[in-house]
Motif scaffolding. Structure first.
Motif, short mmCIF file in Angstrom:
data_model
loop_
_atom_site.label_atom_id
_atom_site.label_comp_id
_atom_site.label_asym_id
_atom_site.label_seq_id
_atom_site.Cartn_x
_atom_site.Cartn_y
_atom_site.Cartn_z
N VAL A 4 0.80 -1.10 0.11
CA VAL A 4 0.08 0.01 0.23
C VAL A 4 0.88 1.10 0.21
CG1 VAL A 4 -1.76 1.44 1.25
CG2 VAL A 4 -1.94 -1.17 1.33
N TYR A 5 0.73 2.04 -1.01
CA TYR A 5 1.62 3.21 -1.04
C TYR A 5 0.67 4.46 -0.60
CZ TYR A 5 4.44 6.90 -3.18
OH TYR A 5 4.93 8.17 -3.39
N LEU A 6 1.14 5.21 0.09
CA LEU A 6 0.30 6.42 0.96
C LEU A 6 0.75 7.69 0.38
CD1 LEU A 6 1.24 5.27 4.57
CD2 LEU A 6 -0.73 4.82 3.44
N VAL A 7 -0.28 8.28 -0.67
CA VAL A 7 -0.11 9.39 -1.43
C VAL A 7 -0.79 10.30 -0.59
CG1 VAL A 7 -0.94 10.30 -3.52
CG2 VAL A 7 0.13 7.98 -3.59
N GLY A 8 -0.30 11.70 -0.93
CA GLY A 8 -0.72 12.94 -0.27
C GLY A 8 0.27 13.94 0.00
N ALA A 75 7.66 3.72 -6.46
CA ALA A 75 6.91 3.40 -5.42
C ALA A 75 5.37 3.15 -6.14
CB ALA A 75 6.53 4.53 -4.40
N VAL A 76 4.81 3.86 -7.27
CA VAL A 76 3.34 3.49 -7.57
C VAL A 76 3.56 2.24 -8.40
CG1 VAL A 76 1.76 4.32 -9.53
CG2 VAL A 76 2.84 6.08 -7.68
N GLU A 77 4.55 2.14 -9.16
CA GLU A 77 4.78 0.75 -9.86
C GLU A 77 4.93 -0.52 -8.93
OE1 GLU A 77 7.19 -0.20 -13.70
OE2 GLU A 77 8.34 0.65 -12.15
N LYS A 78 5.36 -0.52 -7.82
CA LYS A 78 5.34 -1.44 -6.60
C LYS A 78 4.16 -1.83 -6.09
CE LYS A 78 8.63 -3.00 -3.05
NZ LYS A 78 9.80 -2.85 -2.24
N ALA A 79 3.55 -0.80 -5.99
CA ALA A 79 2.27 -0.87 -4.89
C ALA A 79 1.15 -1.51 -5.70
CB ALA A 79 1.77 0.48 -4.57
N THR A 80 0.42 -2.41 -4.60
CA THR A 80 -0.70 -3.19 -5.11
C THR A 80 -1.89 -2.10 -5.10
OG1 THR A 80 0.33 -4.73 -4.08
CG2 THR A 80 -2.09 -4.96 -4.96
N ILE A 81 -2.02 -1.27 -3.99
CA ILE A 81 -2.93 -0.40 -3.64
C ILE A 81 -2.45 1.01 -3.50
CG2 ILE A 81 -4.93 0.00 -1.95
CD1 ILE A 81 -4.57 -2.88 -1.39
N ILE A 82 -3.23 1.91 -3.64
CA ILE A 82 -2.75 3.32 -3.76
C ILE A 82 -3.96 3.97 -2.60
CG2 ILE A 82 -2.53 5.71 -4.55
CD1 ILE A 82 -0.56 3.63 -5.56
N LEU A 83 -3.54 4.49 -1.30
CA LEU A 83 -4.24 4.94 -0.38
C LEU A 83 -3.80 6.65 -0.57
CD1 LEU A 83 -6.23 5.18 1.63
CD2 LEU A 83 -4.75 4.44 3.47
N ALA A 84 -4.87 7.31 -1.03
CA ALA A 84 -4.46 8.64 -1.43
C ALA A 84 -5.31 9.48 -0.24
CB ALA A 84 -4.92 9.13 -2.69
N ASN A 85 -4.85 10.66 0.25
CA ASN A 85 -5.35 11.59 1.11
C ASN A 85 -5.59 12.79 0.60
OD1 ASN A 85 -6.48 13.01 3.20
ND2 ASN A 85 -4.95 12.19 4.63
N PHE A 86 -6.79 13.27 0.15
CA PHE A 86 -7.15 14.56 -0.55
C PHE A 86 -7.57 15.33 0.50
CE2 PHE A 86 -6.99 11.88 -4.52
CZ PHE A 86 -6.05 12.95 -5.09
#
Length: 155
Positions: A4-8, A75-86
């Protein structure tokens, strides 16, 4: 292993790291977590800038400009799921990095779970089209990830 990649937003404001700390605590028993604020560079950068936004961005531009895109894309390429905080939007700049990461994730057919905010990003048609599931807060987002993807822990 599933990631899970933590985007924000990443700023000098401690809240941009606090939500990630909470997400890690909730998800680490099932998933590997990719936290873009956990590198040695990022930790030193935050310590050195001492909550001064101009100093923070100056140091990012000085030290990370050539490596930021490949680091984020990897990181995006490796991730299975993106968890983004808008829900956290910097007041002094757009969320360009997060938007790049969402676009890459969509193009790579990654699952994107996003936390809604009251800002424009949460309502833009392209973001709405890219996100697979929306949550009102971090707890709900983590519940979605666990409920739908717990079976992927060995993948």
């Amino acid at each position: 292993m599933s990631y899970v990649y933590l985007v924000g937003a990443i700023t000098e404001d401690p809240i941009t790291r606090e939500w990630r700390r909470i997400a890690i605590k909730k998800l680490r028993h099932i998933f590997e977590i990719i936290d873009p604020t956990a590198s040695k560079f990022d930790k030193e950068l935050l310590k050195e800038s001492k909550e001064d936004s101009k100093e923070f961005y100056r140091r990012v531009a000085q030290k990370e400009s050539e490596i930021l895109l490949p680091k984020s894309y990897g990181a995006v390429e490796k991730a299975t799921i993106i968890l983004a905080n808008f829900s956290l939007e910097p007041k002094d700049r757009p969320m360009v990095g997060s938007l790049f990461e969402i676009a890459w994730a969509w193009q790579l057919h990654k699952t994107i779970i996003a936390i809604k905010g009251s800002n424009y990003y949460s309502f833009h048609p392209m973001i709405l089209g890219a996100v697979n599931a929306w949550a009102d807060d971090l707890d709900e987002a983590c519940e979605i990830v666990i409920e739908f993807f717990d079976n992927m822990k060995g993948v």
